[in-house]
Design a protein around this motif. Structure first.
Motif, PDB file in Angstrom:
ATOM      1  N   LEU A  33      -4.942 -11.907   6.859  1.00 25.73           N
ATOM      2  CA  LEU A  33      -4.981 -10.989   7.997  1.00 25.73           C
ATOM      3  C   LEU A  33      -3.668 -10.242   8.212  1.00 25.73           C
ATOM      4  N   VAL A  34      -2.541 -10.897   8.035  1.00 27.65           N
ATOM      5  CA  VAL A  34      -1.266 -10.214   8.262  1.00 27.65           C
ATOM      6  C   VAL A  34      -1.114  -9.047   7.286  1.00 27.65           C
ATOM      7  N   LYS A  35      -1.466  -9.249   6.020  1.00 28.83           N
ATOM      8  CA  LYS A  35      -1.391  -8.138   5.061  1.00 28.83           C
ATOM      9  C   LYS A  35      -2.387  -7.041   5.430  1.00 28.83           C
ATOM     10  N   GLU A  36      -3.564  -7.403   5.913  1.00 28.18           N
ATOM     11  CA  GLU A  36      -4.526  -6.391   6.353  1.00 28.18           C
ATOM     12  C   GLU A  36      -3.958  -5.569   7.509  1.00 28.18           C
ATOM     13  N   ILE A  37      -3.251  -6.210   8.417  1.00 24.47           N
ATOM     14  CA  ILE A  37      -2.617  -5.496   9.529  1.00 24.47           C
ATOM     15  C   ILE A  37      -1.560  -4.529   8.995  1.00 24.47           C
ATOM     16  N   ILE A  38      -0.782  -4.977   8.016  1.00 20.67           N
ATOM     17  CA  ILE A  38       0.255  -4.118   7.428  1.00 20.67           C
ATOM     18  C   ILE A  38      -0.390  -2.899   6.760  1.00 20.67           C
ATOM     19  N   ILE A  39      -1.476  -3.123   6.016  1.00 22.48           N
ATOM     20  CA  ILE A  39      -2.173  -2.022   5.338  1.00 22.48           C
ATOM     21  C   ILE A  39      -2.786  -1.068   6.366  1.00 22.48           C
ATOM     22  N   ALA A  40      -3.457  -1.613   7.365  1.00 28.50           N
ATOM     23  CA  ALA A  40      -4.086  -0.774   8.397  1.00 28.50           C
ATOM     24  C   ALA A  40      -3.057   0.067   9.124  1.00 28.50           C
ATOM     25  N   ASP A  41      -1.911  -0.512   9.409  1.00 29.24           N
ATOM     26  CA  ASP A  41      -0.849   0.237  10.075  1.00 29.24           C
ATOM     27  C   ASP A  41      -0.379   1.400   9.207  1.00 29.24           C
ATOM     28  N   ALA A  42      -0.226   1.167   7.916  1.00 28.23           N
ATOM     29  CA  ALA A  42       0.226   2.220   6.999  1.00 28.23           C
ATOM     30  C   ALA A  42      -0.790   3.352   6.885  1.00 28.23           C
ATOM     31  N   LEU A  43      -2.084   3.016   6.992  1.00 25.96           N
ATOM     32  CA  LEU A  43      -3.136   4.007   6.795  1.00 25.96           C
ATOM     33  C   LEU A  43      -3.704   4.572   8.102  1.00 25.96           C
ATOM     34  N   GLY A  44      -3.287   4.039   9.237  1.00 23.55           N
ATOM     35  CA  GLY A  44      -3.815   4.506  10.514  1.00 23.55           C
ATOM     36  C   GLY A  44      -5.220   4.009  10.814  1.00 23.55           C
ATOM     37  N   HIS A  45      -5.569   2.863  10.256  1.00 22.67           N
ATOM     38  CA  HIS A  45      -6.889   2.260  10.482  1.00 22.67           C
ATOM     39  C   HIS A  45      -6.825   1.226  11.593  1.00 22.67           C
ATOM     40  N   GLU A  46      -7.978   0.755  11.998  1.00 21.38           N
ATOM     41  CA  GLU A  46      -8.097  -0.317  12.991  1.00 21.38           C
ATOM     42  C   GLU A  46      -8.618  -1.566  12.283  1.00 21.38           C
ATOM     43  N   PHE A 108       2.056  -4.933  -2.972  1.00 23.71           N
ATOM     44  CA  PHE A 108       3.236  -5.305  -2.198  1.00 23.71           C
ATOM     45  C   PHE A 108       4.383  -5.630  -3.153  1.00 23.71           C
ATOM     46  N   TYR A 109       5.598  -5.364  -2.705  1.00 24.85           N
ATOM     47  CA  TYR A 109       6.767  -5.703  -3.521  1.00 24.85           C
ATOM     48  C   TYR A 109       6.831  -7.212  -3.730  1.00 24.85           C
ATOM     49  N   LYS A 110       7.116  -7.618  -4.939  1.00 25.28           N
ATOM     50  CA  LYS A 110       7.223  -9.043  -5.266  1.00 25.28           C
ATOM     51  C   LYS A 110       8.351  -9.696  -4.462  1.00 25.28           C
ATOM     52  N   ALA A 111       9.465  -8.995  -4.306  1.00 26.39           N
ATOM     53  CA  ALA A 111      10.633  -9.546  -3.624  1.00 26.39           C
ATOM     54  C   ALA A 111      10.519  -9.511  -2.102  1.00 26.39           C
ATOM     55  N   ASN A 112       9.589  -8.729  -1.567  1.00 21.39           N
ATOM     56  CA  ASN A 112       9.392  -8.649  -0.119  1.00 21.39           C
ATOM     57  C   ASN A 112       7.935  -8.307   0.144  1.00 21.39           C
ATOM     58  N   GLN A 113       7.134  -9.344   0.330  1.00 24.16           N
ATOM     59  CA  GLN A 113       5.691  -9.156   0.435  1.00 24.16           C
ATOM     60  C   GLN A 113       5.224  -8.716   1.815  1.00 24.16           C
ATOM     61  N   THR A 114       6.150  -8.247   2.647  1.00 22.88           N
ATOM     62  CA  THR A 114       5.762  -7.569   3.883  1.00 22.88           C
ATOM     63  C   THR A 114       5.908  -6.058   3.728  1.00 22.88           C
ATOM     64  N   LYS A 115       6.374  -5.611   2.573  1.00 22.50           N
ATOM     65  CA  LYS A 115       6.595  -4.183   2.301  1.00 22.50           C
ATOM     66  C   LYS A 115       5.642  -3.697   1.220  1.00 22.50           C
ATOM     67  N   ILE A 116       4.978  -2.602   1.522  1.00 15.34           N
ATOM     68  CA  ILE A 116       4.027  -2.012   0.581  1.00 15.34           C
ATOM     69  C   ILE A 116       4.770  -1.118  -0.405  1.00 15.34           C
TER      70      ILE A 116
END
Length: 163
Positions: A33-46, A108-116
């Motif tokens: 879910l956290v990665k889905e939130i990160i992706i949705a934020d980047a794309l402007g989705h809900e 996601f970056y291997k070294a920082n998996q909170t960054k796309i």
């Protein structure tokens, strides 16, 4: 020494979970879910936080659904538990692809998996064709269908980040 850090991490997670509940996300720690939130934020989705169904939707038209695949650099995005047989279960598995307006594959970056690093936009028919190809050659009734970044480059387009 680590226990001081653990306490801070737990405090931040607790505050983030409380904030998530204000927008209807009851279980922030639900796998993926956290990665889905990160992706949705980047794309402007809900985000749709329910475990069953699509991962996100268009905020202006809730009938427009999206599925997300993700991995770290060098990995593969997967659709888990796809049925090869029987026919009706296979159709239901493929409906997980067909129900979506688009499918997005985030690297996601291997070294920082909170960054796309990159997000590819994929058309559901292309994803369905590849899923069918993999299911047809699978020896198992239930399989994980995997998509590499090379496949996404050939079959999609970059909508966020860099190649």
């Amino acid at each position: 020494m680590p226990h001081n850090v653990y306490g801070k991490i737990i405090d931040l997670i607790t505050r983030a979970a409380a904030l998530a509940r204000t927008v209807g996300i009851e279980n922030l720690l639900q796998p993926g879910l956290v990665k889905e939130i990160i992706i949705a934020d980047a794309l402007g989705h809900e985000v749709i936080s329910a475990k069953r169904g699509a991962d996100a939707r268009d905020p202006g038209d809730h009938s427009i659904l999206y599925e997300y695949l993700s991995c770290k650099e060098g990995g593969t995005g997967q659709l888990d538990r796809m049925f090869k047989a029987p026919r009706e279960k296979r159709a239901a598995s493929l409906d997980r692809i067909r129900r979506n307006h688009k499918i997005y594959f985030a690297i996601f970056y291997k070294a920082n998996q909170t960054k796309i690093k990159t997000i590819y936009e994929l058309d559901p028919p292309a994803v369905e064709t590849e899923a069918n190809r993999q299911l047809d050659k699978s020896r198992n009734t239930i399989s994980h269908v995997g998509f590499s970044e090379a496949w996404a480059k050939r079959n999609g387009k970059i909508v966020h980040g860099k190649p």
